[in-house]
Scaffold this motif. Structure first.
Motif, PDB file in Angstrom:
ATOM      1  N   THR A  29      -4.950  18.154   5.309  1.00  0.00           N
ATOM      2  CA  THR A  29      -6.138  17.295   5.161  1.00  0.00           C
ATOM      3  C   THR A  29      -6.823  17.132   3.799  1.00  0.00           C
ATOM      4  O   THR A  29      -7.480  16.192   3.548  1.00  0.00           O
ATOM      5  CB  THR A  29      -6.925  17.538   6.280  1.00  0.00           C
ATOM      6  OG1 THR A  29      -7.701  18.783   6.271  1.00  0.00           O
ATOM      7  CG2 THR A  29      -6.201  17.311   7.648  1.00  0.00           C
ATOM      8  N   ARG A  59      -6.753   7.961  -2.737  1.00  0.00           N
ATOM      9  CA  ARG A  59      -8.042   7.110  -1.947  1.00  0.00           C
ATOM     10  C   ARG A  59      -8.144   7.758  -0.424  1.00  0.00           C
ATOM     11  O   ARG A  59      -8.953   7.670   0.060  1.00  0.00           O
ATOM     12  CB  ARG A  59      -7.714   5.644  -1.979  1.00  0.00           C
ATOM     13  CG  ARG A  59      -7.948   5.261  -3.201  1.00  0.00           C
ATOM     14  CD  ARG A  59      -8.366   3.749  -2.925  1.00  0.00           C
ATOM     15  NE  ARG A  59      -8.482   3.023  -4.478  1.00  0.00           N
ATOM     16  CZ  ARG A  59      -8.772   1.752  -4.467  1.00  0.00           C
ATOM     17  NH1 ARG A  59      -9.065   1.106  -3.545  1.00  0.00           N
ATOM     18  NH2 ARG A  59      -8.824   1.174  -5.770  1.00  0.00           N
ATOM     19  N   GLU A  60      -6.629   7.950  -0.056  1.00  0.00           N
ATOM     20  CA  GLU A  60      -6.728   8.133   1.791  1.00  0.00           C
ATOM     21  C   GLU A  60      -6.140   9.647   1.682  1.00  0.00           C
ATOM     22  O   GLU A  60      -4.999  10.104   1.188  1.00  0.00           O
ATOM     23  CB  GLU A  60      -5.954   7.203   2.274  1.00  0.00           C
ATOM     24  CG  GLU A  60      -6.359   5.793   2.062  1.00  0.00           C
ATOM     25  CD  GLU A  60      -5.889   4.518   2.769  1.00  0.00           C
ATOM     26  OE1 GLU A  60      -5.833   4.946   4.045  1.00  0.00           O
ATOM     27  OE2 GLU A  60      -5.114   3.847   2.234  1.00  0.00           O
ATOM     28  N   GLU A  81      -3.382  10.121  15.073  1.00  0.00           N
ATOM     29  CA  GLU A  81      -4.466   8.862  14.349  1.00  0.00           C
ATOM     30  C   GLU A  81      -3.655   7.729  14.436  1.00  0.00           C
ATOM     31  O   GLU A  81      -4.259   6.699  14.274  1.00  0.00           O
ATOM     32  CB  GLU A  81      -4.497   9.572  12.850  1.00  0.00           C
ATOM     33  CG  GLU A  81      -5.699  10.607  12.787  1.00  0.00           C
ATOM     34  CD  GLU A  81      -5.676  11.488  11.473  1.00  0.00           C
ATOM     35  OE1 GLU A  81      -6.667  11.047  10.807  1.00  0.00           O
ATOM     36  OE2 GLU A  81      -4.834  12.018  10.975  1.00  0.00           O
ATOM     37  N   ARG A 112      -4.108  13.948  -0.731  1.00  0.00           N
ATOM     38  CA  ARG A 112      -4.437  12.557  -0.611  1.00  0.00           C
ATOM     39  C   ARG A 112      -3.138  11.838  -1.011  1.00  0.00           C
ATOM     40  O   ARG A 112      -2.318  12.320  -1.700  1.00  0.00           O
ATOM     41  CB  ARG A 112      -5.262  12.181  -1.663  1.00  0.00           C
ATOM     42  CG  ARG A 112      -6.952  12.435  -1.268  1.00  0.00           C
ATOM     43  CD  ARG A 112      -7.243  12.024  -0.315  1.00  0.00           C
ATOM     44  NE  ARG A 112      -8.461  12.226   0.446  1.00  0.00           N
ATOM     45  CZ  ARG A 112      -8.787  13.445   1.113  1.00  0.00           C
ATOM     46  NH1 ARG A 112      -7.839  13.997   1.678  1.00  0.00           N
ATOM     47  NH2 ARG A 112     -10.088  13.656   1.430  1.00  0.00           N
ATOM     48  N   TRP A 172      -4.086   2.446  -5.449  1.00  0.00           N
ATOM     49  CA  TRP A 172      -4.416   3.026  -4.052  1.00  0.00           C
ATOM     50  C   TRP A 172      -4.380   4.531  -3.898  1.00  0.00           C
ATOM     51  O   TRP A 172      -4.701   4.998  -3.128  1.00  0.00           O
ATOM     52  CB  TRP A 172      -3.800   2.245  -2.875  1.00  0.00           C
ATOM     53  CG  TRP A 172      -4.276   0.971  -2.965  1.00  0.00           C
ATOM     54  CD1 TRP A 172      -3.363   0.060  -3.198  1.00  0.00           C
ATOM     55  CD2 TRP A 172      -5.147   0.229  -2.043  1.00  0.00           C
ATOM     56  NE1 TRP A 172      -3.955  -1.424  -3.118  1.00  0.00           N
ATOM     57  CE2 TRP A 172      -5.324  -0.955  -2.363  1.00  0.00           C
ATOM     58  CE3 TRP A 172      -6.240   0.683  -1.256  1.00  0.00           C
ATOM     59  CZ2 TRP A 172      -6.106  -1.917  -1.837  1.00  0.00           C
ATOM     60  CZ3 TRP A 172      -6.945   0.070  -0.617  1.00  0.00           C
ATOM     61  CH2 TRP A 172      -7.083  -1.390  -0.754  1.00  0.00           C
ATOM     62  N   THR A 226      -0.036   5.313   4.890  1.00  0.00           N
ATOM     63  CA  THR A 226      -1.629   5.588   5.068  1.00  0.00           C
ATOM     64  C   THR A 226      -2.149   4.617   6.276  1.00  0.00           C
ATOM     65  O   THR A 226      -1.592   3.785   6.536  1.00  0.00           O
ATOM     66  CB  THR A 226      -2.141   5.026   3.386  1.00  0.00           C
ATOM     67  OG1 THR A 226      -1.668   3.683   3.289  1.00  0.00           O
ATOM     68  CG2 THR A 226      -1.570   5.995   2.587  1.00  0.00           C
ATOM     69  N   ARG A 227      -3.643   4.995   6.250  1.00  0.00           N
ATOM     70  CA  ARG A 227      -4.064   4.154   7.373  1.00  0.00           C
ATOM     71  C   ARG A 227      -4.273   2.742   6.950  1.00  0.00           C
ATOM     72  O   ARG A 227      -3.991   1.661   7.922  1.00  0.00           O
ATOM     73  CB  ARG A 227      -5.828   4.620   7.135  1.00  0.00           C
ATOM     74  CG  ARG A 227      -6.487   3.924   8.556  1.00  0.00           C
ATOM     75  CD  ARG A 227      -7.874   4.492   8.585  1.00  0.00           C
ATOM     76  NE  ARG A 227      -7.717   5.612   9.293  1.00  0.00           N
ATOM     77  CZ  ARG A 227      -7.810   5.696  10.607  1.00  0.00           C
ATOM     78  NH1 ARG A 227      -7.872   4.379  11.453  1.00  0.00           N
ATOM     79  NH2 ARG A 227      -7.615   6.659  11.394  1.00  0.00           N
ATOM     80  N   SER A 228      -4.516   2.413   5.672  1.00  0.00           N
ATOM     81  CA  SER A 228      -4.516   1.134   5.196  1.00  0.00           C
ATOM     82  C   SER A 228      -3.133   0.375   5.233  1.00  0.00           C
ATOM     83  O   SER A 228      -3.233  -0.884   5.158  1.00  0.00           O
ATOM     84  CB  SER A 228      -5.187   1.162   3.554  1.00  0.00           C
ATOM     85  OG  SER A 228      -4.257   1.694   2.636  1.00  0.00           O
ATOM     86  N   ARG A 251       0.923  -1.069   0.077  1.00  0.00           N
ATOM     87  CA  ARG A 251       0.161  -0.128  -0.127  1.00  0.00           C
ATOM     88  C   ARG A 251       0.845   1.320  -0.019  1.00  0.00           C
ATOM     89  O   ARG A 251       2.032   1.233   0.439  1.00  0.00           O
ATOM     90  CB  ARG A 251      -0.854  -0.017   1.187  1.00  0.00           C
ATOM     91  CG  ARG A 251      -1.746  -1.194   1.341  1.00  0.00           C
ATOM     92  CD  ARG A 251      -3.045  -0.987   0.344  1.00  0.00           C
ATOM     93  NE  ARG A 251      -3.984  -2.078   0.872  1.00  0.00           N
ATOM     94  CZ  ARG A 251      -4.218  -3.205   0.292  1.00  0.00           C
ATOM     95  NH1 ARG A 251      -2.996  -3.609  -0.490  1.00  0.00           N
ATOM     96  NH2 ARG A 251      -4.963  -4.087   0.566  1.00  0.00           N
TER      97      ARG A 251
END
Length: 345
Positions: A108, A129-130, A137, A111, A126, A33-35, A29
């Motif tokens: 924020t 997307r984020e 966080e 991306r 990907w 990123t969060r993912s 990924r």
């Protein structure tokens, strides 16, 4: 959030080092990123590693560098075109967009994108997307998982010149997060000065000095990274640090027959009470030692990563940073099975 539980052990037994997800599962990924973090946790990593830089309003931003043109879509935002500039960071001239020129609210709106699209084209799907993350966080992502945090403070001297104390910002965020066991948290930097001084030194976290294969620290240009790895250097480091994290090229060397073998840094550091970590385990030819690249293969192709991972694990290091945490865990399991005399799959 509630608390960040400690990892299984800050000093695993030889042959079973911690597997630290390098910027998350960044082999699968877009990094940071969060993912990427959530996938690394799902794969079973022991810890995740975010890099931290700063926004204009003092927020710790989770990015590999403060120059963000290669890891975000900032170039697609016409409202930020005027902030494109050239500056000097740690003695190197860099052109692009920099986190210190943006408020967190502005950041924020961006991306995240894959930093190495030619090397890892599958990750490009990907892109965009984020949103990018801030440190708080990452605390929330880890809450209740049992996965530890290894945070790297980037360009501490550069940001100090701009009026930001990375150590103080980190401790403030940590205090607000109220983790139950600060010993579960490690903070690392290539600049010892940000780790040695208050408030970081009394924060109750583990401190690790990062060491490049060549060159000198930005904050202490009259000394070299190699100086820190002498017996005297390690003894001095042990007076304030919990560990040292070395470039894989320091840990491994090639003998006369071309085999990749371990250096003696692990034993010497352990002798003075320091844990040893190494970075970064990656599977592509481009990043592997020459002996572990597939002959005639493209730099982007997968090389003999199993052999290299096993060589690294065999040095007795206490932790490894990996872009593909699942593969590092598989190599650790295979080595443990061989050591214990168990059948392998």
């Amino acid at each position: 959030m509630t608390s960040l539980p400690p990892p299984a052990s800050p000093r695993p037994s030889p042959g079973s080092p911690l597997v630290i997800a390098h910027r998350g599962a960044s082999g699968y990924r877009p990094e940071h990123t969060r993912s990427a973090f959530e996938l690394a946790i799902a794969q079973g990593c022991d810890a995740v590693e975010p890099d931290l830089v700063v926004s204009r309003d003092g927020v710790l931003v989770v990015r590999h560098e403060n120059e963000i043109s290669g890891t975000t879509d900032v170039a697609e935002h016409p409202e930020f075109a005027s902030r494109h500039r050239t500056t000097t960071i740690d003695g190197v001239e860099v052109t692009g967009w920099f986190t210190e020129d943006f408020t967190w609210a502005e950041l924020t709106t961006l991306r995240a994108r894959e930093r190495l699209p030619a090397l890892r084209p599958a990750n490009v799907v990907w892109n965009d997307r984020e949103p990018i993350l801030r440190l708080e966080e990452v605390f929330d992502i880890l809450d209740g998982t049992g996965v530890a945090l290894v945070a790297e403070l980037k360009h501490a001297s550069h940001f100090a010149d701009l009026g930001f104390d990375l150590g103080a910002l980190f401790v403030a965020a940590l205090t607000a997060a109220t983790p139950a066991d600060r010993a579960a948290i490690t903070v690392e930097s290539f600049e010892a000065s940000v780790l040695e001084r208050e408030p970081m030194r009394s924060a109750g976290v583990r401190l690790v000095f990062l060491v490049e294969a060549t060159g000198s620290p930005v904050d202490r240009p009259t000394s070299t990274y190699a100086d820190a790895l002498t017996d005297d250097g390690l003894r001095e480091l042990a007076t304030w640090a919990d560990g040292v994290s070395v470039d894989k090229r320091v840990l491994l060397r090639t003998d006369e027959s071309g085999r990749t073998v371990g250096a003696d840094i692990v034993a010497r550091a352990h002798a003075v009470g320091l844990a040893v970590y190494t970075w970064t385990l990656r599977i592509e030819n481009r990043f592997l030692a020459p002996a572990n690249r597939r002959p005639g293969g493209d730099p982007h192709d997968t090389g003999e990563w199993e052999r290299e991972f096993d060589a690294v694990l065999g040095t007795g290091v206490d932790g490894v940073f990996a872009d593909h945490p699942d593969l590092a865990l598989a190599a650790r399991t295979a080595r443990r099975q061989r050591t214990d005399g168990l059948p392998t799959a």
